[in-house]
Design an enzyme around this catalytic site. Structure first.
Site, short mmCIF file in Angstrom:
data_model
loop_
_atom_site.label_atom_id
_atom_site.label_comp_id
_atom_site.label_asym_id
_atom_site.label_seq_id
_atom_site.Cartn_x
_atom_site.Cartn_y
_atom_site.Cartn_z
N CYS A 22 -18.43 -10.39 5.01
CA CYS A 22 -19.92 -11.16 5.38
C CYS A 22 -19.35 -12.61 5.35
O CYS A 22 -19.34 -13.17 4.40
CB CYS A 22 -21.01 -10.97 4.48
N HIS A 66 -0.91 -3.85 -9.04
CA HIS A 66 -2.13 -3.52 -9.51
C HIS A 66 -2.52 -2.32 -8.36
O HIS A 66 -3.84 -1.86 -8.44
CB HIS A 66 -3.27 -4.52 -9.49
N GLN A 99 0.75 -1.33 0.00
CA GLN A 99 -0.10 0.11 -0.21
C GLN A 99 0.78 1.20 0.04
O GLN A 99 0.33 2.20 -0.41
CB GLN A 99 -0.80 0.02 1.21
C1 LIG Z 1 -3.58 -5.81 -1.96
C2 LIG Z 1 -2.63 -6.26 -0.81
C3 LIG Z 1 -1.73 -7.55 -0.80
C4 LIG Z 1 -1.94 -8.42 -2.13
O1 LIG Z 1 -1.59 -8.02 -3.19
P1 LIG Z 1 -1.94 -8.82 -4.47
O2 LIG Z 1 -1.01 -8.23 -5.45
O3 LIG Z 1 -3.16 -8.38 -4.66
O4 LIG Z 1 -1.76 -10.31 -4.33
C5 LIG Z 1 -0.92 -7.78 -0.05
N1 LIG Z 1 -0.78 -6.59 1.02
C6 LIG Z 1 -1.42 -5.56 1.18
C7 LIG Z 1 -1.26 -4.79 2.23
C8 LIG Z 1 -2.36 -5.40 0.06
O5 LIG Z 1 -2.94 -4.28 0.16
#
Ligand SMILES: *Cc1c(COP(=O)(O)O)cnc(C)c1O
Length: 392
Positions: free
Chosen positions: A329, A205, A183
């Site tokens: 949920c 992504h 993040q």
């Molecule tokens: C989205 C996310 C993941 C997982 O990443 P992906 O690329 O969707 O497998 C791991 N840790 C955090 C903090 C995320 O927000």
């Protein structure tokens, strides 16, 4: 269809047009396999090398050889934790891992898996904003501790962890630190030298790159057991023909994240302040859960008293506003998320929690619309809530 306002960027982001443009040729004319030694293969290999440099550059890695491309944040987290644990096991080097109660499931469930295989895990509690306490980390460390894994910024609350301090404590004891920075990369200035981590996970992504592509930073000298076995791809660290278009996209996303980070952050901070002020002006009995200071730009996690989060989200969706809840949920009953539970939020309040996560393409006009519509919907729902009327 009504114009939608997307405020769920911590779940995923749209691919930047320049990222898509960079990827497309590697699906068509430059379709080579990076392992082939003819010109098609060399073209793919060069593209992969460039992408690795772009990712290394974004996070301040000393060398692109410290970057391993993976299938995303989840695999990077699994690789870091299992890879280190497996290696230590074979060396009889200890079996204890320290992590926190608010980690992403990619870390938590990996640790739980290892617990079933003879490892011991300490899940550090957090304060009301979701931050661990350094004294508690210090106390949790044992002679057998092989890894500390603490996320850089939390996906639900946006709260940023004191990773530099974690690394200082770890360095005294020579314990490697892994951080899930999925993040924070692209939103904060993330530099592996400044942080001091040995392992860092990131994902395409979440930063306007492709889904199914991520990377693990592995500091030189840090040894891991492999997760994938097969060919000698990724310098013998992750077998499988490389997803060349995806890797090219990840690299481009990294380059753009670095180039536009400051402008994006300023934009996000302005819009987030506007949203926060607007909601507080028009609504009483709302509570913010993220850390007031140490919080990601663009993330606003709010608990609305006497409102059920899932219904609020569905009603906002009908109004064209896409946000997400802090609850999942499970089999018909509403379980508050493990993150909100760890903050100590009462279940009632946790159930009325919504995460707004803004992105670079959001506009002030969109936020104006959100500030109009959210209070309207919340008031309607509260008017139907017997508990709310009784309490007032
Ligand atoms: C989205 C996310 C993941 C997982 O990443 P992906 O690329 O969707 O497998 C791991 N840790 C955090 C903090 C995320 O927000």
């Amino acid at each position: 269809m009504m114009k939608q306002i997307y405020l769920d960027h911590n779940a995923t982001t749209p691919v930047h047009p320049e990222v898509l443009e960079a990827m497309l040729p590697y699906m068509t004319e430059h379709f080579g396999n990076g392992s082939s030694i003819h010109s098609y293969g060399r073209e793919a290999r060069n593209a992969i090398d460039t992408a690795r440099e772009q990712v290394a550059d974004l996070i301040g890695a000393k060398s692109p050889t410290e970057i391993v491309c993976t299938s995303g944040g989840t695999e990077s987290d699994n690789y870091a934790i299992k890879g280190l644990a497996e290696l230590q096991k074979s060396r009889r080097g200890g079996n204890h891992i320290v992590t926190s109660a608010v980690e992403h499931h990619a870390v938590l469930h990996t640790c739980q898996y290892l617990e079933k295989r003879g490892f011991e895990v300490t899940y550090l509690p957090v304060d009301r904003y979701g931050r661990i306490r350094i004294e508690e980390l210090r106390e949790a460390i044992r002679d057998t501790t092989i890894l500390i894994s603490i996320m850089h910024a939390n996906n639900e609350t946006g709260t940023i962890a004191p990773i530099e301090e974690v690394c200082e404590v770890a360095r005294e004891q020579r314990i490697p630190v892994h951080t899930d920075a999925v993040q924070s990369v692209g939103k904060l200035s993330v530099d592996v030298q400044e942080l001091g981590v040995s392992l860092l996970s990131l994902s395409g992504h979440k930063m306007y790159g492709p889904k199914g592509l991520g990377a693990l930073y592995i500091r030189r000298g840090t040894r891991l057991e492999n997760l994938m076995h097969g060919g000698s791809h990724e310098r013998n660290r992750r077998a499988g023909s490389e997803n060349v278009p995806g890797i090219v996209g990840l690299g481009k996303a990294a380059e753009l994240a670095k180039k536009h980070r400051e402008a994006n952050v300023e934009h996000l901070n302005q819009l987030t302040a506007k949203l926060r002020d607007g909601l507080h002006e028009r609504l009483d009995h709302i509570h913010e859960n993220g850390h007031p200071e140490h919080c990601l730009p663009g993330t606003l996690n709010i608990s609305f008293e006497s409102v059920e989060g899932e219904s609020l989200i569905l009603r906002l969706d009908m109004e064209g506003i896409c946000v997400s809840t802090g609850s999942a949920c499970t089999s018909g009953s509403m379980e508050p998320s493990h993150v909100l539970a760890a903050l100590g939020l009462p279940p009632q309040l946790a159930q009325g929690t919504v995460r707004f996560s803004l992105g670079k393409n959001n506009t002030a006009e969109e936020i104006d619309e959100v500030i109009e519509k959210v209070p309207k919907v919340v008031e309607q729902m509260r008017a139907m809530s017997p508990a709310y009327k009784r309490g007032r």
